[in-house]
Scaffold this motif. Structure first.
Motif, PDB file in Angstrom:
ATOM      1  N   ASP A 293       0.564  -1.364   0.281  1.00  0.00           N
ATOM      2  CA  ASP A 293      -0.122  -0.299   0.639  1.00  0.00           C
ATOM      3  C   ASP A 293       1.021   1.039  -0.213  1.00  0.00           C
ATOM      4  O   ASP A 293       1.599   1.258   0.284  1.00  0.00           O
ATOM      5  N   VAL A 294       0.565   2.366  -0.743  1.00  0.00           N
ATOM      6  CA  VAL A 294       1.045   3.010  -0.928  1.00  0.00           C
ATOM      7  C   VAL A 294       0.476   4.927  -0.693  1.00  0.00           C
ATOM      8  O   VAL A 294      -0.771   4.919  -0.957  1.00  0.00           O
ATOM      9  N   PHE A 295       0.941   5.139   0.359  1.00  0.00           N
ATOM     10  CA  PHE A 295       0.529   6.866   0.442  1.00  0.00           C
ATOM     11  C   PHE A 295       1.442   7.837   0.054  1.00  0.00           C
ATOM     12  O   PHE A 295       2.278   8.263   0.334  1.00  0.00           O
ATOM     13  N   PRO A 296       0.736   8.752  -0.662  1.00  0.00           N
ATOM     14  CA  PRO A 296       1.730   8.769  -1.495  1.00  0.00           C
ATOM     15  C   PRO A 296       2.015  10.593  -1.416  1.00  0.00           C
ATOM     16  O   PRO A 296       1.225  10.923  -0.413  1.00  0.00           O
ATOM     17  N   ALA A 297       3.639  10.866  -1.167  1.00  0.00           N
ATOM     18  CA  ALA A 297       3.561  12.475  -0.520  1.00  0.00           C
ATOM     19  C   ALA A 297       3.136  13.161  -1.310  1.00  0.00           C
ATOM     20  O   ALA A 297       2.264  13.556  -2.413  1.00  0.00           O
ATOM     21  N   ASP A 298       3.013  14.771  -0.496  1.00  0.00           N
ATOM     22  CA  ASP A 298       2.235  15.475  -0.955  1.00  0.00           C
ATOM     23  C   ASP A 298       2.442  16.559  -2.025  1.00  0.00           C
ATOM     24  O   ASP A 298       2.519  17.189  -3.240  1.00  0.00           O
ATOM     25  N   LYS A 299       3.819  16.133  -2.054  1.00  0.00           N
ATOM     26  CA  LYS A 299       4.799  17.490  -3.060  1.00  0.00           C
ATOM     27  C   LYS A 299       6.400  16.056  -3.323  1.00  0.00           C
ATOM     28  O   LYS A 299       6.738  15.193  -2.273  1.00  0.00           O
ATOM     29  N   PRO A 300       6.748  16.473  -5.319  1.00  0.00           N
ATOM     30  CA  PRO A 300       8.153  15.595  -5.019  1.00  0.00           C
ATOM     31  C   PRO A 300       8.964  15.694  -4.489  1.00  0.00           C
ATOM     32  O   PRO A 300       9.378  16.181  -3.885  1.00  0.00           O
ATOM     33  N   GLY A 301      10.113  14.569  -4.067  1.00  0.00           N
ATOM     34  CA  GLY A 301      11.267  14.520  -3.353  1.00  0.00           C
ATOM     35  C   GLY A 301      11.536  14.610  -2.544  1.00  0.00           C
ATOM     36  O   GLY A 301      11.781  15.185  -1.588  1.00  0.00           O
ATOM     37  N   ALA A 302      10.736  12.973  -2.271  1.00  0.00           N
ATOM     38  CA  ALA A 302       9.881  13.452  -0.361  1.00  0.00           C
ATOM     39  C   ALA A 302      10.393  12.635   0.280  1.00  0.00           C
ATOM     40  O   ALA A 302      11.346  11.194  -1.064  1.00  0.00           O
ATOM     41  N   PRO A 303      10.858  12.285   1.319  1.00  0.00           N
ATOM     42  CA  PRO A 303      11.627  10.930   1.841  1.00  0.00           C
ATOM     43  C   PRO A 303      10.511   9.458   1.656  1.00  0.00           C
ATOM     44  O   PRO A 303       9.573  10.296   1.664  1.00  0.00           O
ATOM     45  N   VAL A 304      11.697   8.749   1.840  1.00  0.00           N
ATOM     46  CA  VAL A 304      10.884   7.331   1.832  1.00  0.00           C
ATOM     47  C   VAL A 304      10.465   6.506   2.715  1.00  0.00           C
ATOM     48  O   VAL A 304      11.408   6.291   3.191  1.00  0.00           O
ATOM     49  N   VAL A 305       9.810   6.288   3.945  1.00  0.00           N
ATOM     50  CA  VAL A 305       9.561   5.804   4.618  1.00  0.00           C
ATOM     51  C   VAL A 305       8.555   4.439   4.281  1.00  0.00           C
ATOM     52  O   VAL A 305       7.545   4.403   4.159  1.00  0.00           O
ATOM     53  N   VAL A 306       9.459   3.583   4.900  1.00  0.00           N
ATOM     54  CA  VAL A 306       8.973   1.672   4.535  1.00  0.00           C
ATOM     55  C   VAL A 306       8.819   1.368   5.654  1.00  0.00           C
ATOM     56  O   VAL A 306       9.959   1.156   6.263  1.00  0.00           O
ATOM     57  N   PHE A 307       8.001   0.385   5.630  1.00  0.00           N
ATOM     58  CA  PHE A 307       6.915   0.090   7.449  1.00  0.00           C
ATOM     59  C   PHE A 307       7.006  -1.013   7.009  1.00  0.00           C
ATOM     60  O   PHE A 307       5.862  -1.592   6.153  1.00  0.00           O
ATOM     61  N   ILE A 308       7.502  -2.154   7.740  1.00  0.00           N
ATOM     62  CA  ILE A 308       7.249  -3.929   7.688  1.00  0.00           C
ATOM     63  C   ILE A 308       6.701  -3.902   8.907  1.00  0.00           C
ATOM     64  O   ILE A 308       7.330  -3.756   9.789  1.00  0.00           O
ATOM     65  N   HIS A 309       5.506  -5.049   8.817  1.00  0.00           N
ATOM     66  CA  HIS A 309       5.178  -4.965   9.810  1.00  0.00           C
ATOM     67  C   HIS A 309       5.633  -7.016  10.557  1.00  0.00           C
ATOM     68  O   HIS A 309       6.080  -7.167  10.308  1.00  0.00           O
ATOM     69  N   GLY A 310       5.008  -6.150  12.015  1.00  0.00           N
ATOM     70  CA  GLY A 310       5.223  -7.876  13.022  1.00  0.00           C
ATOM     71  C   GLY A 310       4.626  -8.843  12.504  1.00  0.00           C
ATOM     72  O   GLY A 310       3.335  -9.188  11.864  1.00  0.00           O
ATOM     73  N   GLY A 311       4.175 -10.145  13.609  1.00  0.00           N
ATOM     74  CA  GLY A 311       3.683 -11.171  13.832  1.00  0.00           C
ATOM     75  C   GLY A 311       4.051 -12.179  13.408  1.00  0.00           C
ATOM     76  O   GLY A 311       3.726 -13.133  13.021  1.00  0.00           O
TER      77      GLY A 311
END
Length: 283
Positions: A57-75
Motif C-alpha cells: 500500500d502506498v500513501f503518496p507524498a503531497d510534493k515531489p522529492g519526499a523521503p520514503v518510509v517503508v514500514f514492515i509489520h510484525g507477527g
C-alpha cells in the motif's frame, strides 16, 4: 549450540501471553488503520512481485522529492497484514514523507529466508517506482516492528547490486527496528513457534543479522519497550554490540511500554520514538 529450556523460551517470546490485553491493541490498530485510509490519499494492493501476498500500500507524498518510509509489520513472520498497519502512515505523511507498507507471505507457507527475499523485492520496487508517488529513491528508510524489525535489519545488510545491477549499494539509507529479533537460534527452539516457522540451523545462520559483518554504510536504530521480556531486551542490545555505535548509534528502551504499546508510540508526535524516526527519515 546453546540448548534452552523450552518452558522459559515460551515465557520469553509469547508476547500475547505476556500482554493479556493484546487484542485491544489489535482492535485499536484496525480502527485507526481504517480511519487513515479514509482520511488520506492512498493506493492499496499494488503488486511488487508475482508471488503470494507480494503487494504493498502506498500513501503518496503531497510534493515531489519526499523521503520514503517503508514500514514492515510484525507477527512472528506468521500472522498480521499490511492493512492492520495503515495507522502508521499519517504521522509520516503529515511530515511530508511518502509511506509504503508491504505485505509478505506468511509461514509455514514460506520460510523466513523467502520472506527476506520478498522484502528485498519490495525495496527494489520502491527504489524503481518512488518518483511516481512523490518519493525520492535516494532517501529510502525502513522501519519495522518485531519480525518486521528483524527484516529491517536484514535489509540494511543487503548487497543491493548483487540482487540487481540497477540498484545502488546504499539503497536503504537507514533502518529503525522496534522490538526486533536478531538471533534466531532461540526462536528456532521456542515450542509455540516451531510448527509454523520450521526454522533449520542453516536458515538461522542465513537470517540472524547479529552475526553478520557490520554493514559498510547506513545506520540502524534499535528500540524496545522497557516492559518487554528479558529476551527482547537482550535482542535490543545485540546489534549495537555486534555492529558498533557508528552503525547503531541509538539503542534505547522506552519506559512504560510493552511489545504492542511501543509501536503506538511511533505515531505520537511528542514521543521520543517518533522524533527519532523523523530524524532518521528526514535527516
Amino acid at each position: 549450540m546453546t540448548q534452552y529450556d523450552e518452558t522459559w523460551l515460551d515465557a520469553m517470546y509469547n508476547n500475547r501471553a505476556l500482554v493479556p490485553a493484546y487484542a485491544i491493541h489489535f482492535e485499536r490498530w484496525a480502527q485507526a488503520s481504517q480511519d487513515a485510509r479514509e482520511a488520506h490519499a492512498n493506493q492499496c494492493d499494488i503488486a511488487y512481485g508475482d508471488g503470494p501476498l507480494e503487494s504493498l500500500d502506498v500513501f503518496p507524498a503531497d510534493k515531489p522529492g519526499a523521503p520514503v518510509v517503508v514500514f514492515i509489520h510484525g507477527g512472528y513472520w506468521r500472522s498480521l497484514d499490511k492493512s492492520d498497519h495503515s495507522f502508521i502512515a499519517p504521522a509520516f505523511k503529515n511530515e511530508g514523507a511518502c509511506v509504503l507498507i508491504p505485505n509478505y507471505a506468511l509461514c509455514p507457507a514460506v520460510t523466513i529466508p523467502q520472506i527476506v527475499m520478498q522484502m528485498v523485492k519490495a525495496l527494489a520496487w520502491a527504489y524503481r517506482n518512488a518518483r511516481k508517488y512523490g518519493g525520492d529513491p535516494r532517501r529510502i528508510v525502513v522501519v519495522g516492528h518485531s519480525a518486521g524489525g528483524h527484516l529491517a535489519a536484514m535489509l540494511l545488510s543487503c548487497v543491493w547490486p548483487a540482487y540487481a545491477r540497477d540498484l545502488p549499494a546504499d539503497l536503504v539509507k537507514g533502518a529503525m527496528s522496534i522490538s526486533g529479533l536478531y538471533d534466531l537460534e532461540p526462536i528456532r527452539q521456542t515450542p509455540f513457534l516451531q510448527e509454523s516457522l520450521r526454522l533449520t540451523p542453516e536458515q538461522v545462520a542465513l537470517t540472524s543479522p547479529a552475526f553478520f559483518p557490520r554493514p559498510p554504510r547506513g545506520v540502524l536504530y534499535t528500540l524496545v519497550g522497557a516492559e518487554e521480556s528479558a529476551e527482547f531486551l537482550r535482542h535490543n542490545t545485540l546489534m549495537q554490540a555486534a555492529w558498533g555505535k557508528s552503525i547503531v548509534p541509538v539503542c534505547e528502551s522506552i519506559p512504560g511500554h510493552n511489545h504492542f504499546s511501543v509501536l503506538e508510540e511511533l505515531t505520537a508526535p511528542w514521543s521520543c520514538l517518533h522524533k527519532l524516526a523523523l530524524k532518521l527519515a528526514l535527516g
